[in-house]
Design an enzyme around this catalytic site. Sequence first.
Site, PDB file in Angstrom:
ATOM      1  N   HIS A  15      35.128  50.575  33.327  1.00 29.71           N
ATOM      2  CA  HIS A  15      33.711  50.887  33.712  1.00 29.71           C
ATOM      3  C   HIS A  15      33.327  51.453  35.154  1.00 29.71           C
ATOM      4  O   HIS A  15      34.055  51.018  35.861  1.00 29.71           O
ATOM      5  CB  HIS A  15      33.237  49.352  33.567  1.00 29.71           C
ATOM      6  CG  HIS A  15      33.393  48.418  32.413  1.00 29.71           C
ATOM      7  ND1 HIS A  15      33.240  46.840  32.625  1.00 29.71           N
ATOM      8  CD2 HIS A  15      33.565  48.925  31.420  1.00 29.71           C
ATOM      9  CE1 HIS A  15      33.586  46.708  31.379  1.00 29.71           C
ATOM     10  NE2 HIS A  15      33.580  47.696  30.490  1.00 29.71           N
ATOM     11  N   HIS A  61      29.098  44.080  33.166  1.00 30.12           N
ATOM     12  CA  HIS A  61      28.925  45.298  34.062  1.00 30.12           C
ATOM     13  C   HIS A  61      28.578  46.461  34.004  1.00 30.12           C
ATOM     14  O   HIS A  61      28.219  46.852  32.676  1.00 30.12           O
ATOM     15  CB  HIS A  61      30.872  45.407  33.963  1.00 30.12           C
ATOM     16  CG  HIS A  61      31.869  44.362  34.037  1.00 30.12           C
ATOM     17  ND1 HIS A  61      33.129  44.382  34.137  1.00 30.12           N
ATOM     18  CD2 HIS A  61      31.361  43.125  34.904  1.00 30.12           C
ATOM     19  CE1 HIS A  61      33.685  43.158  34.604  1.00 30.12           C
ATOM     20  NE2 HIS A  61      32.552  42.303  34.862  1.00 30.12           N
ATOM     21  N   HIS A  75      32.400  43.016  40.832  1.00 27.77           N
ATOM     22  CA  HIS A  75      31.858  44.212  40.068  1.00 27.77           C
ATOM     23  C   HIS A  75      30.427  44.365  40.261  1.00 27.77           C
ATOM     24  O   HIS A  75      29.750  43.713  40.856  1.00 27.77           O
ATOM     25  CB  HIS A  75      31.948  43.613  38.645  1.00 27.77           C
ATOM     26  CG  HIS A  75      33.238  43.085  38.016  1.00 27.77           C
ATOM     27  ND1 HIS A  75      33.659  41.868  37.939  1.00 27.77           N
ATOM     28  CD2 HIS A  75      34.389  43.799  37.966  1.00 27.77           C
ATOM     29  CE1 HIS A  75      34.878  41.776  37.668  1.00 27.77           C
ATOM     30  NE2 HIS A  75      35.539  42.843  37.497  1.00 27.77           N
ATOM     31  N   ARG A 115      30.664  33.301  38.152  1.00 31.92           N
ATOM     32  CA  ARG A 115      30.107  33.963  39.411  1.00 31.92           C
ATOM     33  C   ARG A 115      29.718  33.160  40.526  1.00 31.92           C
ATOM     34  O   ARG A 115      28.995  32.515  40.616  1.00 31.92           O
ATOM     35  CB  ARG A 115      28.857  34.714  38.540  1.00 31.92           C
ATOM     36  CG  ARG A 115      29.057  35.726  37.437  1.00 31.92           C
ATOM     37  CD  ARG A 115      28.003  36.038  36.718  1.00 31.92           C
ATOM     38  NE  ARG A 115      28.360  36.941  35.689  1.00 31.92           N
ATOM     39  CZ  ARG A 115      27.866  37.676  34.968  1.00 31.92           C
ATOM     40  NH1 ARG A 115      26.302  37.950  35.385  1.00 31.92           N
ATOM     41  NH2 ARG A 115      28.100  38.286  34.094  1.00 31.92           N
ATOM     42  N   ASP A 140      33.612  48.494  37.699  1.00 33.49           N
ATOM     43  CA  ASP A 140      34.676  47.744  37.976  1.00 33.49           C
ATOM     44  C   ASP A 140      35.102  48.310  39.539  1.00 33.49           C
ATOM     45  O   ASP A 140      35.294  49.515  39.733  1.00 33.49           O
ATOM     46  CB  ASP A 140      35.796  48.266  37.090  1.00 33.49           C
ATOM     47  CG  ASP A 140      35.729  47.901  35.644  1.00 33.49           C
ATOM     48  OD1 ASP A 140      35.058  46.854  35.564  1.00 33.49           O
ATOM     49  OD2 ASP A 140      36.363  48.252  34.538  1.00 33.49           O
ATOM     50  N   HIS A 175      36.714  48.007  29.960  1.00 32.95           N
ATOM     51  CA  HIS A 175      37.190  47.306  31.467  1.00 32.95           C
ATOM     52  C   HIS A 175      38.454  47.846  31.984  1.00 32.95           C
ATOM     53  O   HIS A 175      39.501  47.711  31.154  1.00 32.95           O
ATOM     54  CB  HIS A 175      36.826  46.110  31.299  1.00 32.95           C
ATOM     55  CG  HIS A 175      37.140  45.296  32.575  1.00 32.95           C
ATOM     56  ND1 HIS A 175      36.428  45.334  33.748  1.00 32.95           N
ATOM     57  CD2 HIS A 175      38.409  44.632  33.041  1.00 32.95           C
ATOM     58  CE1 HIS A 175      37.095  44.539  34.578  1.00 32.95           C
ATOM     59  NE2 HIS A 175      38.144  44.046  34.062  1.00 32.95           N
ATOM     60  N   HIS A 224      27.155  45.033  38.377  1.00 29.68           N
ATOM     61  CA  HIS A 224      26.753  44.643  37.210  1.00 29.68           C
ATOM     62  C   HIS A 224      25.391  45.252  36.742  1.00 29.68           C
ATOM     63  O   HIS A 224      24.682  46.037  37.765  1.00 29.68           O
ATOM     64  CB  HIS A 224      26.398  43.117  37.115  1.00 29.68           C
ATOM     65  CG  HIS A 224      27.605  42.241  36.982  1.00 29.68           C
ATOM     66  ND1 HIS A 224      27.917  41.551  35.946  1.00 29.68           N
ATOM     67  CD2 HIS A 224      28.728  42.254  37.795  1.00 29.68           C
ATOM     68  CE1 HIS A 224      29.003  40.980  35.820  1.00 29.68           C
ATOM     69  NE2 HIS A 224      29.698  41.327  37.074  1.00 29.68           N
ATOM     70  N   HIS A 248      33.219  37.246  41.661  1.00 28.52           N
ATOM     71  CA  HIS A 248      33.738  36.106  40.586  1.00 28.52           C
ATOM     72  C   HIS A 248      34.915  35.011  41.389  1.00 28.52           C
ATOM     73  O   HIS A 248      35.562  35.285  42.325  1.00 28.52           O
ATOM     74  CB  HIS A 248      34.675  36.644  39.379  1.00 28.52           C
ATOM     75  CG  HIS A 248      33.500  37.521  38.823  1.00 28.52           C
ATOM     76  ND1 HIS A 248      32.849  37.035  37.550  1.00 28.52           N
ATOM     77  CD2 HIS A 248      33.176  38.867  38.765  1.00 28.52           C
ATOM     78  CE1 HIS A 248      31.866  37.883  36.842  1.00 28.52           C
ATOM     79  NE2 HIS A 248      32.343  38.897  37.940  1.00 28.52           N
TER      80      HIS A 248
END
Length: 175
Positions: A107, A90, A72, A166, A110, A98, A74, A149
């Site tokens: 998002h 995000h 993602h 993360r 995403d 999401h 952020h 992630h």
Amino acid sequence: MKFRSLVPTLSATLLIAACSNLGLGGPITAEAPLAPTKGNTASGTVKFTEVGGGVVIDAQVTGLAPGKHGFHIHEKGDCSAPDGTSAGGHFNPTGKQHGDPAKADHHLGDMPMLVADANGNAKLGTVLEGLTISGKGNGNIVGRGLIVHAAPDDFATQPTGNSGARVACGVIATK
């Protein structure tokens, strides 16, 4: 924002690069070097090239556990926290839920899943519509964080996709 295969846009990217070599103006690019968060080994480089209506993403990541990983953009370009949480949530300037970037509602941050092979290496080539590098519109990603992630993104759990810890963090910067 939708994503589409990298293959149809390869011709456009090559044309832009050719124009750059002729002095006609080059592509607008950015890059995010990924560094592991504390206790992890994931690292890599993600390159971004602006094309009409979106951004080409070329990711190369190593040091991952084999399998799928949430990936993602952020909201904050800050990787100072040992666990990467300083990058915030995000990137979501449109206030959407999401979701899967292949579908209409999600998002802007995403992205498609990274899939690591048995050796922990993952590559992703895609185009995400609605993003920019040039600063036009609310989809500007320069200065934003980029997170890999530990777990797969379920594209349903709000607001994170239940992607787990993360494991790598980077900041998107123009070249």
